[in-house]
Each structure stands twice: as structure tokens, then as C-alpha cells.
Design a protein around this motif. Structure first.
Motif: not given
Length: 123
Positions: A1-7, A16-26
Motif C-alpha cells: 500500500v502506498q500513500l502519496q501526500a501533497s499540498g 488556507s491550504l488543502r492537503l491531498s493523499c492518494v492511496v494506491s496498491g491496497r
């Protein structure tokens, strides 16, 4: 499982800021997601969580009313909208997921972690 955070980035107090986290390989079909944060002088602390079932988010008292966690299940992406940022919000922010039934607001229950994204609030 990989998580890629950005933002992450630099912002002035009140911004303000908006963070994102994409989950892959689950390999599991359902998972809870949380955001936590850590500074050089403090232990990692829970910020917000989005349970897979029920869609009722949970927040720490320090961010309640200012941060909003949301999720796009179709895109396996979780967001953290951060408004009214304060100096004390400066930290590295981490996203994490878990497939177990442990409490969503206990970061020790989370099994998979992203690499972190730095948020700096300064004037």
C-alpha cells in the motif's frame, strides 16, 4: 500500500491550504483514513479521521472548526482543508490508513503511512 501526500507549503496566519493523499496498491476494500502531524519538538498527534463507514469525521480539539477532512472514494483520495491557519499548525502532516477495527482517532492503530508534507505557517 502506498500513500502519496501533497499540498503542503508556506502560508501566513489566517491563510488556507488543502492537503491531498492518494492511496494506491491496497488489497482491502474498506479503510479508515487519518491525518496526523509532527514537529521536531512534539510527538506525532492526531488531527482528523474519516471512517470508511458512516462518513462522520473526527477531529482533534485543536483543529475542530478550522479543518475539514473529506474523501473521494472513487479516486482513493483523502483531503484535508485547513483554514484559519495558526502558527502552531506548523508541522509535517502525514496521512495514514487502516483496515482494522481500532478507534479511528488513535494513530497507533494505523498500518500504512505516507511520507509527510510540510506545512509552515509564518508571518
Amino acid at each position: 500500500v502506498q500513500l502519496q501526500a501533497s499540498g503542503g507549503g508556506s502560508v501566513q496566519p489566517g491563510g488556507s491550504l488543502r492537503l491531498s493523499c492518494v492511496v494506491s496498491g491496497r488489497t482491502f476494500s474498506a479503510y479508515d483514513t487519518c491525518w496526523s502531524r509532527q514537529t521536531a519538538t512534539k510527538e506525532r498527534e492526531f488531527v482528523a479521521a474519516m471512517p470508511w463507514r458512516g462518513d462522520r469525521p473526527v477531529y482533534s480539539n485543536s483543529v475542530k472548526g478550522r479543518f475539514t477532512i473529506s474523501r473521494d472514494k472513487a479516486k482513493d483520495t483523502v483531503f484535508l482543508q485547513m483554514n484559519s491557519l495558526k502558527l502552531e499548525d506548523t508541522a509535517v502532516y502525514y496521512c495514514a490508513v487502516k483496515s482494522n477495527s481500532g478507534s479511528v482517532d488513535q494513530i497507533r492503530n494505523y498500518e500504512y503511512w505516507g511520507q509527510g508534507t510540510l506545512v509552515t505557517v509564518s508571518s
